[in-house]
Design a protein around this motif. Structure first.
Motif, PDB file in Angstrom:
ATOM      1  N   GLU A   1      48.727  82.723 -60.987  1.00 38.29           N
ATOM      2  CA  GLU A   1      49.326  83.581 -59.820  1.00 38.29           C
ATOM      3  C   GLU A   1      50.368  84.829 -60.307  1.00 38.29           C
ATOM      4  O   GLU A   1      50.554  85.489 -59.704  1.00 38.29           O
ATOM      5  N   THR A   2      50.866  84.469 -61.688  1.00 35.42           N
ATOM      6  CA  THR A   2      51.766  85.428 -61.946  1.00 35.42           C
ATOM      7  C   THR A   2      50.898  86.807 -62.347  1.00 35.42           C
ATOM      8  O   THR A   2      51.238  87.835 -61.977  1.00 35.42           O
ATOM      9  N   VAL A   3      49.907  86.668 -62.988  1.00 33.96           N
ATOM     10  CA  VAL A   3      48.986  87.546 -63.522  1.00 33.96           C
ATOM     11  C   VAL A   3      48.239  88.288 -62.249  1.00 33.96           C
ATOM     12  O   VAL A   3      48.305  89.554 -62.165  1.00 33.96           O
TER      13      VAL A   3
ATOM     14  N   ALA B   1      41.812  92.600 -61.553  1.00 26.87           N
ATOM     15  CA  ALA B   1      40.921  91.481 -62.067  1.00 26.87           C
ATOM     16  C   ALA B   1      41.132  91.186 -63.742  1.00 26.87           C
ATOM     17  O   ALA B   1      40.983  90.214 -64.272  1.00 26.87           O
ATOM     18  N   ASP B   2      41.945  92.274 -64.354  1.00 30.15           N
ATOM     19  CA  ASP B   2      42.320  91.989 -65.916  1.00 30.15           C
ATOM     20  C   ASP B   2      42.830  91.015 -65.970  1.00 30.15           C
ATOM     21  O   ASP B   2      44.186  90.513 -65.499  1.00 30.15           O
ATOM     22  N   GLY B   3      42.378  89.835 -67.096  1.00 31.51           N
ATOM     23  CA  GLY B   3      42.976  88.713 -67.287  1.00 31.51           C
ATOM     24  C   GLY B   3      42.665  87.481 -66.427  1.00 31.51           C
ATOM     25  O   GLY B   3      42.963  86.453 -66.788  1.00 31.51           O
TER      26      GLY B   3
ATOM     27  N   GLU C   1      34.737  91.288 -70.040  1.00 38.25           N
ATOM     28  CA  GLU C   1      33.337  92.177 -69.646  1.00 38.25           C
ATOM     29  C   GLU C   1      32.892  92.320 -68.445  1.00 38.25           C
ATOM     30  O   GLU C   1      32.100  93.289 -68.021  1.00 38.25           O
ATOM     31  N   ASP C   2      33.555  91.588 -67.347  1.00 40.09           N
ATOM     32  CA  ASP C   2      33.225  91.688 -65.948  1.00 40.09           C
ATOM     33  C   ASP C   2      34.218  92.410 -65.172  1.00 40.09           C
ATOM     34  O   ASP C   2      33.906  93.009 -64.105  1.00 40.09           O
ATOM     35  N   ALA C   3      35.449  92.734 -65.808  1.00 41.29           N
ATOM     36  CA  ALA C   3      36.342  93.311 -65.062  1.00 41.29           C
ATOM     37  C   ALA C   3      35.980  95.056 -64.936  1.00 41.29           C
ATOM     38  O   ALA C   3      35.655  95.547 -65.875  1.00 41.29           O
TER      39      ALA C   3
ATOM     40  N   HIS D   1      48.313  93.351 -59.315  1.00 42.31           N
ATOM     41  CA  HIS D   1      48.513  94.237 -58.022  1.00 42.31           C
ATOM     42  C   HIS D   1      49.506  95.265 -58.423  1.00 42.31           C
ATOM     43  O   HIS D   1      49.418  96.566 -57.851  1.00 42.31           O
ATOM     44  N   LYS D   2      50.655  95.091 -58.903  1.00 42.91           N
ATOM     45  CA  LYS D   2      51.522  96.103 -59.297  1.00 42.91           C
ATOM     46  C   LYS D   2      51.061  97.137 -60.063  1.00 42.91           C
ATOM     47  O   LYS D   2      51.171  98.503 -59.976  1.00 42.91           O
TER      48      LYS D   2
END
Length: 435
Positions: free
Chosen positions: A174-176, A210-212, A217-219, A181-182
């Motif tokens: 949730e934090t990530v 989507a990173d993380g 390889e999908d981001a 978004h930021k």
């Protein structure tokens, strides 16, 4: 209207609400029209068949679908076993003709423009979004993440994004999600001058969001495997090449759309519908929907106050039935609420909209007054004539006050670009007594 759960005629409203006999139907119609303009009431039918029904509850804080839209929602809220499986419908996109086909009605587009119209004209793209950046960052991040089930509160979202303080007992995911978004919103706002609606920028927004959260390889990559939609009978398109081709078609059509609200909503619908990425498609669509709004200095769409069930149901109506009206109603309703939030924020920031709006006209007028050495009555007469011909009556007093301030404070540092020489300024100052 709060006592009615069905469309009601004026005669029924008058009777059930115990309106006085001296309240004419004309007066009732006028008051209903005011409620329609506020987005609190909608109408259907014509002439003797005209009926009215509420859009908001008595506290103006809830949302209900119109009768027609609720019928659509009821279809896709049936048990999954009762809904026919359906696949991606390319004909739906093909049938859309930019600037001829409209997902948002003329009335909806006019209401959106009236409430979210450019804060100030002729300013570089993104000026407004940069002014309210922190508020936009918190509001859009919070609501977009909330629609994905994120349990951060608004207060904790603000602490995380502005102070870097993680809320206790919150999942790392949730934090990530919020931190991503930021980054994506900062990329959108800071890069809006080069932010064309194209596949590369859509992929970049996806990568940042989507990173993380998915495999590296999908981001930002068009997916190669199939996906399924929870609670839906919709089966998205498969095949990387087919998805890439279709995404190109979407952005190509979107670029042709002239109305920024229609463009925004079109992106929201079709990026969500295509599901070009392995995950994080809806978040990508919500940020992409803001590209046209930020570019035109319009109030951003932050998806305020939307219930998750309503949003998902409206999206699934697009997926399974290609029916966009429930989502359009949600989009308009939420956007109008966003406008109230950002209007308050803009005022608190002290943005002098009229001063900026008439900057160019004011500078041209100053240049003429100085170079033509206009003083006293000749100066005032010229100004008054200019106001009558070039400035709406409601703005004239403010324009005149700004003009007087600028004339009284003219100096070498603030005449750049006006075509006024220092000698002309000095000569004018000698003869000018103010006005």
């Amino acid at each position: 209207m709060k006592t009615f759960n069905h469309p009601a005629a004026i005669s029924e409203l008058s009777e059930k609400l115990n309106l006085s006999d001296n309240v004419s139907n004309r007066t009732i119609r006028r008051r209903l029209q005011q409620l329609i303009e506020l987005g609190l009431v909608e109408s259907q039918g014509k002439n003797k068949g005209l009926r009215y029904f509420p859009v908001l509850d008595s506290n103006y804080s809830g949302f209900i679908f119109t009768v027609k839209n609720q019928t659509i929602i009821d279809q896709i809220r049936q048990a999954l076993i009762k809904r026919e499986p359906c696949s991606y419908n390319a004909d739906w996109l093909d049938a859309y003709q930019a600037n001829q086909t409209f997902y948002l009605s003329l009335e909806q587009r006019q209401r959106l423009h009236q409430q979210g119209k450019p804060l100030i004209d002729n300013l570089p793209a993104g000026t407004y979004a940069r002014k309210i950046f922190n508020h936009l960052l918190i509001n859009l991040s919070y609501n977009s993440a909330r629609l994905e089930g994120n349990t951060y509160s608004l207060v904790d979202t603000e602490k995380l994004l502005l102070e870097g303080k993680t809320a206790a007992n919150k999942l790392d995911m949730e934090t990530v999600m919020l931190l991503n978004h930021k980054e994506a919103i900062r990329y959108l706002v800071d890069g809006i001058n080069r932010m064309a609606i194209n596949v590369d920028n859509i992929r970049t927004l996806h990568y940042l969001l989507a990173d993380g959260l998915i495999q590296p390889e999908d981001a930002g990559q068009i997916r190669e495997t199939g996906v399924r939609i929870a609670l839906s009978s919709y089966i998205p398109l498969e095949g990387k090449q087919r998805l890439t081709t279709q995404l190109n078609c979407i952005v190509s059509k979107a670029r042709q759309i002239q109305n920024p609200y229609e463009q925004s909503f079109f992106l929201l619908v079709h990026i969500s519908y295509l599901q070009a990425f392995i995950d994080v498609n809806k978040r990508t669509a919500r940020l992409a929907a803001n590209i046209p709004l930020v570019r035109h200095n319009l109030v951003p769409v932050s998806f305020n106050d939307i219930a998750i069930d309503d949003y998902i149901s409206a999206l699934i109506s697009c997926y399974e039935l290609n029916q966009i009206k429930p989502l359009a109603q949600l989009y308009v309703w939420s956007y109008l609420r966003s406008c109230k939030h950002y209007e308050t924020r803009a005022k608190s920031l002290g943005i002098d909209t009229l001063r900026v709006k008439y900057r160019q006209q004011r500078r041209q007028l100053i240049a003429y007054i100085v170079t033509q050495q206009l003083y006293d009555s000749a100066q005032e007469e010229y100004i008054n004539n200019y106001l009558k011909e070039n400035v709406p009556e409601n703005d004239q007093e403010k324009f005149k006050a700004d003009l007087q301030h600028d004339l009284n404070t003219l100096a070498s540092y603030n005449i750049a670009g006006m075509g006024i020489t220092l000698k002309q300024l000095e000569e004018w100052k000698k003869g000018n007594k103010g006005w």
